[in-house]
Motif scaffolding. Structure first.
Motif, PDB file in Angstrom:
ATOM      1  N   VAL A   1       0.846  -1.202   0.000  1.00  0.00           N
ATOM      2  CA  VAL A   1       0.000   0.000   0.000  1.00  0.00           C
ATOM      3  C   VAL A   1       0.879   1.250   0.000  1.00  0.00           C
ATOM      4  O   VAL A   1       0.610   2.216  -0.721  1.00  0.00           O
ATOM      5  N   ILE A   2       1.933   1.233   0.784  1.00  0.00           N
ATOM      6  CA  ILE A   2       2.840   2.386   0.860  1.00  0.00           C
ATOM      7  C   ILE A   2       3.514   2.618  -0.497  1.00  0.00           C
ATOM      8  O   ILE A   2       3.703   3.761  -0.920  1.00  0.00           O
ATOM      9  N   LYS A   3       3.852   1.532  -1.198  1.00  0.00           N
ATOM     10  CA  LYS A   3       4.437   1.683  -2.540  1.00  0.00           C
ATOM     11  C   LYS A   3       3.474   2.372  -3.492  1.00  0.00           C
ATOM     12  O   LYS A   3       3.863   3.214  -4.302  1.00  0.00           O
ATOM     13  N   VAL A   4       2.194   2.014  -3.388  1.00  0.00           N
ATOM     14  CA  VAL A   4       1.178   2.641  -4.246  1.00  0.00           C
ATOM     15  C   VAL A   4       1.077   4.130  -3.926  1.00  0.00           C
ATOM     16  O   VAL A   4       1.038   4.977  -4.827  1.00  0.00           O
ATOM     17  N   LEU A   5       1.050   4.462  -2.634  1.00  0.00           N
ATOM     18  CA  LEU A   5       0.969   5.867  -2.218  1.00  0.00           C
ATOM     19  C   LEU A   5       2.211   6.641  -2.662  1.00  0.00           C
ATOM     20  O   LEU A   5       2.110   7.809  -3.060  1.00  0.00           O
ATOM     21  N   ALA A   6       3.357   5.988  -2.618  1.00  0.00           N
ATOM     22  CA  ALA A   6       4.594   6.643  -3.068  1.00  0.00           C
ATOM     23  C   ALA A   6       4.512   6.936  -4.567  1.00  0.00           C
ATOM     24  O   ALA A   6       4.968   7.985  -5.035  1.00  0.00           O
ATOM     25  N   GLY A   7       3.918   6.016  -5.313  1.00  0.00           N
ATOM     26  CA  GLY A   7       3.768   6.226  -6.747  1.00  0.00           C
ATOM     27  C   GLY A   7       2.856   7.390  -7.078  1.00  0.00           C
ATOM     28  O   GLY A   7       2.944   7.980  -8.163  1.00  0.00           O
ATOM     29  N   LYS A   8       1.989   7.739  -6.152  1.00  0.00           N
ATOM     30  CA  LYS A   8       1.083   8.885  -6.337  1.00  0.00           C
ATOM     31  C   LYS A   8       1.707  10.182  -5.817  1.00  0.00           C
ATOM     32  O   LYS A   8       1.074  11.236  -5.860  1.00  0.00           O
ATOM     33  N   GLY A   9       2.940  10.079  -5.316  1.00  0.00           N
ATOM     34  CA  GLY A   9       3.630  11.261  -4.817  1.00  0.00           C
ATOM     35  C   GLY A   9       3.228  11.677  -3.414  1.00  0.00           C
ATOM     36  O   GLY A   9       3.586  12.763  -2.953  1.00  0.00           O
ATOM     37  N   MET A  10       2.525  10.811  -2.685  1.00  0.00           N
ATOM     38  CA  MET A  10       1.974  11.201  -1.387  1.00  0.00           C
ATOM     39  C   MET A  10       2.905  10.917  -0.216  1.00  0.00           C
ATOM     40  O   MET A  10       2.814  11.585   0.822  1.00  0.00           O
ATOM     41  N   VAL A  11       3.772   9.919  -0.350  1.00  0.00           N
ATOM     42  CA  VAL A  11       4.697   9.578   0.733  1.00  0.00           C
ATOM     43  C   VAL A  11       6.080   9.327   0.145  1.00  0.00           C
ATOM     44  O   VAL A  11       6.224   9.078  -1.057  1.00  0.00           O
ATOM     45  N   GLU A  12       7.071   9.418   1.013  1.00  0.00           N
ATOM     46  CA  GLU A  12       8.429   9.083   0.585  1.00  0.00           C
ATOM     47  C   GLU A  12       9.170   8.449   1.748  1.00  0.00           C
ATOM     48  O   GLU A  12       8.924   8.777   2.919  1.00  0.00           O
ATOM     49  N   ALA A  13      10.047   7.511   1.416  1.00  0.00           N
ATOM     50  CA  ALA A  13      10.851   6.831   2.435  1.00  0.00           C
ATOM     51  C   ALA A  13      12.278   7.355   2.371  1.00  0.00           C
ATOM     52  O   ALA A  13      12.861   7.446   1.282  1.00  0.00           O
ATOM     53  N   ARG A  14      12.805   7.717   3.535  1.00  0.00           N
ATOM     54  CA  ARG A  14      14.184   8.197   3.613  1.00  0.00           C
ATOM     55  C   ARG A  14      14.931   7.424   4.694  1.00  0.00           C
ATOM     56  O   ARG A  14      14.340   7.043   5.712  1.00  0.00           O
ATOM     57  N   PRO A  15      16.220   7.218   4.473  1.00  0.00           N
ATOM     58  CA  PRO A  15      17.011   6.525   5.497  1.00  0.00           C
ATOM     59  C   PRO A  15      16.950   7.268   6.832  1.00  0.00           C
ATOM     60  O   PRO A  15      16.956   8.498   6.865  1.00  0.00           O
TER      61      PRO A  15
END
Length: 247
Positions: free
Chosen positions: A59-73
């Motif tokens: 689900v998080i990957k889908v949201l990232a694809g929509k520009g809504m979330v990002e993962a950072r170290p």
């Protein structure tokens, strides 16, 4: 209903995935999670919603694809600024509009439709084949038959507008069909208590058909604008009624 992320996904697991995506997406769009906020703890969410961490990651990957979330170290996954979101994404459009839709948000929706549909109508009037024009007439006749059945009318109305996009012969316009479908479905939901029903829009739809059949691009453009103006009036009337009932 627990979900095991391993193995092939059946309809039940897909449904759970969709529900989780919808829940998290709406939470972000409604501002319950603000830009810069971390996403809820994965273990807590997994336990609360009966899904695996694998499902949540998807689900998080889908949201990232929509520009809504990002993962950072080191900082983890956080909500991105609204300026980074893809507001043309059909899911984000659907999450943005609901019972608390404002007049300004409805206006944005119709500004989007006016930017696409009148131009598509003008091009369709120049390029549509005889077969496509005949099909559009049949779709209009379906709308006429179901003018007193909101649900079936909405299906035919959606088909009418999407057909015009495809009649342009431009694949880019054709690819906008899912976007305009979402926008139209939102419009229908926002005006579902319209006391005047669907019949007032029939002459305008027929006018659009006639303009395309007569190969008149400017008439097709102006009649689609008239049609969108009427639809926006219906939505605003319904929003005003809802606001009055809420007082």
């Amino acid at each position: 209903m627990p979900f095991n992320g391993a193995g092939p996904q059946g309809s039940a697991s897909v449904s759970v995935h969709a529900k989780l995506l919808d829940l998290l997406g709406r939470s972000i769009v409604r501002g319950e999670l603000q830009p810069g906020d971390p996403l809820p703890n994965a273990d807590d969410w997994s336990a609360a919603h009966g899904v695996s961490r694998t499902a949540l990651r998807e689900v998080i990957k889908v949201l990232a694809g929509k520009g809504m979330v990002e993962a950072r170290p080191k900082t983890g996954t956080r909500i991105r600024a609204r300026t980074d979101w893809n507001f043309l994404d059909p899911d984000i459009l659907a999450w943005r509009y609901g019972p608390k839709t404002t007049f300004e948000e409805a206006q944005s929706l119709f500004e989007l439709r006016r930017a696409i549909e009148p131009s598509a109508g003008a091009i369709a009037a120049q390029r549509a084949t005889k077969e496509q024009i005949a099909t559009l007439e049949k779709i209009y006749e379906k709308m006429e038959r179901f003018a007193d059945d909101n649900e079936r009318f909405a299906e035919a109305d959606l088909e009418f507008h999407q057909s015009i996009l495809h009649m342009t012969g431009n694949e880019l316009f054709g690819s906008l069909a899912s976007l305009t479908a979402t926008a139209m479905l939102i419009s229908f939901k926002l005006s579902d208590d319209n006391p005047y029903g669907q019949r007032p829009s029939l002459p305008l739809h027929w006018g659009v058909y006639e303009a395309i059949a007569q190969r008149d691009p400017e008439a097709a453009r102006s009649r689609l604008i008239e049609l969108l103006d009427l639809a926006e009036e219906d939505v605003n009337r319904s929003l005003a009624a809802r606001k009055a009932r809420g007082r």
